[in-house]
Design a protein around this motif. Sequence first.
Motif, PDB file in Angstrom:
ATOM      1  N   SER A   5      21.205  -0.284   2.670  1.00 56.61           N
ATOM      2  CA  SER A   5      20.846  -1.433   3.495  1.00 56.61           C
ATOM      3  C   SER A   5      19.428  -1.946   3.221  1.00 56.61           C
ATOM      4  O   SER A   5      18.685  -2.272   4.138  1.00 56.61           O
ATOM      5  CB  SER A   5      21.008  -1.056   4.978  1.00 56.61           C
ATOM      6  N   ARG A  14      27.842 -18.247  17.047  1.00 58.08           N
ATOM      7  CA  ARG A  14      29.211 -18.522  16.591  1.00 58.08           C
ATOM      8  C   ARG A  14      30.150 -18.772  17.776  1.00 58.08           C
ATOM      9  O   ARG A  14      31.030 -19.621  17.709  1.00 58.08           O
ATOM     10  CB  ARG A  14      29.713 -17.344  15.749  1.00 58.08           C
ATOM     11  N   LEU A  37      25.763  -0.899  17.875  1.00 52.74           N
ATOM     12  CA  LEU A  37      26.709  -0.400  16.867  1.00 52.74           C
ATOM     13  C   LEU A  37      26.501  -0.984  15.478  1.00 52.74           C
ATOM     14  O   LEU A  37      26.829  -0.344  14.485  1.00 52.74           O
ATOM     15  CB  LEU A  37      28.153  -0.663  17.324  1.00 52.74           C
ATOM     16  N   THR A  38      25.999  -2.217  15.395  1.00 50.81           N
ATOM     17  CA  THR A  38      25.891  -2.809  14.063  1.00 50.81           C
ATOM     18  C   THR A  38      25.084  -4.101  14.075  1.00 50.81           C
ATOM     19  O   THR A  38      24.992  -4.780  15.097  1.00 50.81           O
ATOM     20  CB  THR A  38      27.304  -3.060  13.486  1.00 50.81           C
ATOM     21  N   PHE A  39      24.497  -4.408  12.916  1.00 51.12           N
ATOM     22  CA  PHE A  39      23.797  -5.682  12.704  1.00 51.12           C
ATOM     23  C   PHE A  39      24.507  -6.481  11.626  1.00 51.12           C
ATOM     24  O   PHE A  39      25.124  -5.916  10.726  1.00 51.12           O
ATOM     25  CB  PHE A  39      22.374  -5.456  12.188  1.00 51.12           C
ATOM     26  N   TYR A  68      26.556 -13.847  16.178  1.00 52.52           N
ATOM     27  CA  TYR A  68      27.869 -14.003  16.801  1.00 52.52           C
ATOM     28  C   TYR A  68      27.794 -14.720  18.148  1.00 52.52           C
ATOM     29  O   TYR A  68      28.790 -15.272  18.608  1.00 52.52           O
ATOM     30  CB  TYR A  68      28.543 -12.634  16.943  1.00 52.52           C
ATOM     31  N   ARG A 125      25.071  -7.566   2.028  1.00 53.28           N
ATOM     32  CA  ARG A 125      25.598  -8.928   2.164  1.00 53.28           C
ATOM     33  C   ARG A 125      25.038  -9.597   3.416  1.00 53.28           C
ATOM     34  O   ARG A 125      25.762  -9.933   4.341  1.00 53.28           O
ATOM     35  CB  ARG A 125      27.124  -8.877   2.174  1.00 53.28           C
ATOM     36  N   VAL A 126      23.717  -9.734   3.442  1.00 56.07           N
ATOM     37  CA  VAL A 126      23.062 -10.374   4.582  1.00 56.07           C
ATOM     38  C   VAL A 126      22.107 -11.491   4.161  1.00 56.07           C
ATOM     39  O   VAL A 126      21.532 -12.155   5.014  1.00 56.07           O
ATOM     40  CB  VAL A 126      22.270  -9.345   5.444  1.00 56.07           C
ATOM     41  N   VAL A 139      30.737  -7.733   6.535  1.00 60.66           N
ATOM     42  CA  VAL A 139      29.776  -8.696   7.093  1.00 60.66           C
ATOM     43  C   VAL A 139      28.637  -8.032   7.856  1.00 60.66           C
ATOM     44  O   VAL A 139      27.791  -8.701   8.417  1.00 60.66           O
ATOM     45  CB  VAL A 139      30.469  -9.729   8.011  1.00 60.66           C
ATOM     46  N   MET A 140      28.630  -6.706   7.867  1.00 64.22           N
ATOM     47  CA  MET A 140      27.594  -5.991   8.605  1.00 64.22           C
ATOM     48  C   MET A 140      26.587  -5.341   7.648  1.00 64.22           C
ATOM     49  O   MET A 140      26.840  -5.249   6.458  1.00 64.22           O
ATOM     50  CB  MET A 140      28.238  -4.895   9.466  1.00 64.22           C
ATOM     51  N   ALA A 141      25.473  -4.892   8.208  1.00 64.37           N
ATOM     52  CA  ALA A 141      24.509  -4.130   7.422  1.00 64.37           C
ATOM     53  C   ALA A 141      25.142  -2.765   7.154  1.00 64.37           C
ATOM     54  O   ALA A 141      25.240  -1.917   8.034  1.00 64.37           O
ATOM     55  CB  ALA A 141      23.200  -3.972   8.185  1.00 64.37           C
ATOM     56  N   THR A 168      27.644 -14.998   3.336  1.00 65.03           N
ATOM     57  CA  THR A 168      26.246 -15.130   3.727  1.00 65.03           C
ATOM     58  C   THR A 168      25.388 -15.857   2.691  1.00 65.03           C
ATOM     59  O   THR A 168      24.260 -16.242   2.975  1.00 65.03           O
ATOM     60  CB  THR A 168      25.654 -13.730   4.006  1.00 65.03           C
ATOM     61  N   MET A 211      33.978 -12.325  14.708  1.00 61.74           N
ATOM     62  CA  MET A 211      32.964 -11.975  13.719  1.00 61.74           C
ATOM     63  C   MET A 211      33.219 -12.678  12.380  1.00 61.74           C
ATOM     64  O   MET A 211      32.373 -13.381  11.867  1.00 61.74           O
ATOM     65  CB  MET A 211      32.893 -10.467  13.555  1.00 61.74           C
ATOM     66  N   GLU A 212      34.409 -12.491  11.817  1.00 64.10           N
ATOM     67  CA  GLU A 212      34.715 -13.151  10.546  1.00 64.10           C
ATOM     68  C   GLU A 212      36.226 -13.234  10.368  1.00 64.10           C
ATOM     69  O   GLU A 212      36.957 -12.351  10.808  1.00 64.10           O
ATOM     70  CB  GLU A 212      34.062 -12.382   9.385  1.00 64.10           C
ATOM     71  N   ALA A 238      23.989 -10.509   9.321  1.00 66.24           N
ATOM     72  CA  ALA A 238      23.132 -11.682   9.136  1.00 66.24           C
ATOM     73  C   ALA A 238      23.595 -12.811  10.046  1.00 66.24           C
ATOM     74  O   ALA A 238      22.856 -13.718  10.382  1.00 66.24           O
ATOM     75  CB  ALA A 238      23.188 -12.153   7.687  1.00 66.24           C
ATOM     76  N   ARG A 239      24.860 -12.735  10.432  1.00 66.94           N
ATOM     77  CA  ARG A 239      25.438 -13.818  11.224  1.00 66.94           C
ATOM     78  C   ARG A 239      25.166 -13.597  12.708  1.00 66.94           C
ATOM     79  O   ARG A 239      25.254 -12.468  13.190  1.00 66.94           O
ATOM     80  CB  ARG A 239      26.947 -13.859  10.975  1.00 66.94           C
ATOM     81  N   GLY A 270      26.176   0.992   5.858  1.00 71.05           N
ATOM     82  CA  GLY A 270      25.469   2.263   5.944  1.00 71.05           C
ATOM     83  C   GLY A 270      24.930   2.465   7.356  1.00 71.05           C
ATOM     84  O   GLY A 270      24.526   3.556   7.726  1.00 71.05           O
ATOM     85  N   ARG A 271      24.931   1.375   8.136  1.00 69.81           N
ATOM     86  CA  ARG A 271      24.388   1.467   9.489  1.00 69.81           C
ATOM     87  C   ARG A 271      25.350   0.823  10.492  1.00 69.81           C
ATOM     88  O   ARG A 271      24.933   0.359  11.542  1.00 69.81           O
ATOM     89  CB  ARG A 271      23.028   0.774   9.544  1.00 69.81           C
ATOM     90  N   CYS A 272      26.618   0.755  10.131  1.00 71.43           N
ATOM     91  CA  CYS A 272      27.616   0.142  11.008  1.00 71.43           C
ATOM     92  C   CYS A 272      28.494   1.237  11.607  1.00 71.43           C
ATOM     93  O   CYS A 272      29.051   2.060  10.884  1.00 71.43           O
ATOM     94  CB  CYS A 272      28.472  -0.838  10.210  1.00 71.43           C
ATOM     95  N   TYR A 273      28.603   1.234  12.938  1.00 71.52           N
ATOM     96  CA  TYR A 273      29.381   2.275  13.609  1.00 71.52           C
ATOM     97  C   TYR A 273      30.617   1.710  14.306  1.00 71.52           C
ATOM     98  O   TYR A 273      31.171   2.356  15.186  1.00 71.52           O
ATOM     99  CB  TYR A 273      28.502   3.011  14.636  1.00 71.52           C
ATOM    100  N   LEU A 274      31.020   0.510  13.954  1.00 73.72           N
ATOM    101  CA  LEU A 274      32.188  -0.082  14.629  1.00 73.72           C
ATOM    102  C   LEU A 274      33.423   0.781  14.424  1.00 73.72           C
ATOM    103  O   LEU A 274      34.169   1.072  15.354  1.00 73.72           O
ATOM    104  CB  LEU A 274      32.455  -1.500  14.114  1.00 73.72           C
TER     105      LEU A 274
END
Lengths: 297, 334
Positions: free
Chosen positions: B122, A180, A170-172, A177, B145-146, B173-175, B328, B249-250, A174-175, B177-181
């Motif tokens: 991204s 963490r 679903l997502t990448f 997890y 923001r990576v 906090v994700m890449a 980051t 995650m954050e 830099a951190r 344009g490519r986040c599907y959460l």
Amino acid sequence: MKISIGPCLFDWGKQGISDFYKRMAFETEADILYIGEVVCSKRLHLSPQELIKLAEELKSSGKEIVLSMLGLVMTEEEQVEIRQMAQLAKEVGLHIEANDMASIGVGEGQPMVAGPHICSYNPETLDFLEEVGVDRVVLPVELSAKYISGIFRDVKSIESEVFAYGRLPLTFSARCYTARAFNLPKVNCQYKCGDYPDGMPMHTQENKQFLVINGIETMSELVYNLIGDLKTLQDMNIDILRLSPQSKNMADVVNIWKSAIKGKIGRKEALAKLLEINGNDPFCNGYFHERPGLEFI
Amino acid sequence: MNKIEVLAPAGNLPSLRAAVDNGADAVYFGFRNATNARNFEGLNFSEKEALEGLRYAHKSGVKANVVLNTFPQVDQPDIWYKTVDIAAKIGADAIILANLALLKYCREKHPDLPIHLSVQASASNYEAINFYKKHFNITRVILPRVLTVEEIKQLGSKTDIEMEVFAFGGLCVMAEGRCYLSSYVTGVSPNIEGVCSPARAVRFENRGDKLQTRLGNVLIAEYGADEDAAYPTICKGRFEANNRVYHTMEEPSSLNVLEMLPEVIEAGVVSLKIEGRQRTKSYVGTVTNTFRKAVDAYYESPEKFRPKGKWIKTLNTTSEGATHTLGTYQEDWQ
């Protein structure tokens, strides 16, 4: 309609990965194998040279081998590695699967697959990708049947591949997890993801299944499964269905899909068998039906 | 010496004026539809308002960039292409794009309109950035923001494309344009519909002395009576993993680079982007004003620069959760 085994998204170690793909190559009826690390460059994965060696070995099974590249490219070292992979792939005549625009850049002009992490949201984007060497596209996992049909409707020269089975990437970030979760920084992650062959479950505070943590990647905990939609996929003339590696009984999963495609078993029977393999854990397929991804229609 | 740019968000005309009046060097805004990633009710510009905003900015020597950073939908792409034409027609200083097809169209149809590559593309490395430069002659990249500040500096040495970074505000906090959460839970894709965690899918529910926040049917966090509840976005949720309950995650905090301002400038960044087109004009005015002061103070004497306590305090009053992070940009966050 072909079956592909996607790149293994989990950290199964060098030996684990090699053994897995050899099993897929020589013990299943899969048609295409994607090998290579997509999630984290820190993992002790196979080097480009080792990957090529594995590819050569797997090729003797008669299957097509594709080299999958990193999903999120950030550092100089990672760029050195993707350049090297693209060059080696070119030399031995393999496709690369680009999962970051960096790989489209370094692979420009050579045969490429645009993987599910490339933003291929419309046919005009496919037209451009074709100009730079892409001849197969795996669409973003969040798209519905209607949307997928719309994208491929007038595209004749690009093969269509759809993510059809497995936990959804679903997502990448830099951190990391996983690090963490152990209060560790990414630089000293101690390779904890190696302990979670299907990802580390992340449940809600009501203890409901939700996501899994897989290093810098977050995935669905539910396995996405389009077996019930097989007829629709066939009617849409999708060329390839991608099954994404899960730790248990993947060879059986492949053979169930293959039997269903060939019409040897019905969709209901196939679903029941897959459910059994999945420990009776529910599946999801909402995205395909224009619903939230986590639903099952 | 060219000062680093303070780039402010504008969700409407009053915010745009607040940005200009408080010392922004440039502003950015989008149109009132799915063509940009803040497609919220009651937000964004009509063509007429865009023209008015542009005139207001230009009168003060402030640049105005148009945001068009979602991916054209398959059954109605025309609205995206028309918006590119409108941006060119009204004389935007730059257009912010993410989609390959739109980049191609814009470059062919409007060769003189500067293109900034959106964070939604991204592009987190020079191979990708230089690819976009080669094909579309982009002049600037808005970095995802990576990357750490050190990585940004290294990146800058491998490309001559201008680098813009997020300096303040909501922290994705994700890449992007490519986040599907968000679509996994709501069925609405931020990438093609322009909205993450849509308000219509959000619920705040009292359960005894607990407050629960939900997105769709998923419990994103449960708060005690003494806690402030954050808007439920999945990446800021509180979940259970590895036998403990925490922000997996954050934390719901805001990004603020002030403490690393000298490093960011010295890394070669040309523009500091303030996030928050969905925020009020008072937020825009306050944050822009504070960044103006900080940037000016840096150039007065770079080696003596320290962020002032009152700047941080002022910025914290505008922040989600009233706390901030360097995110980051520093390695140990990762």
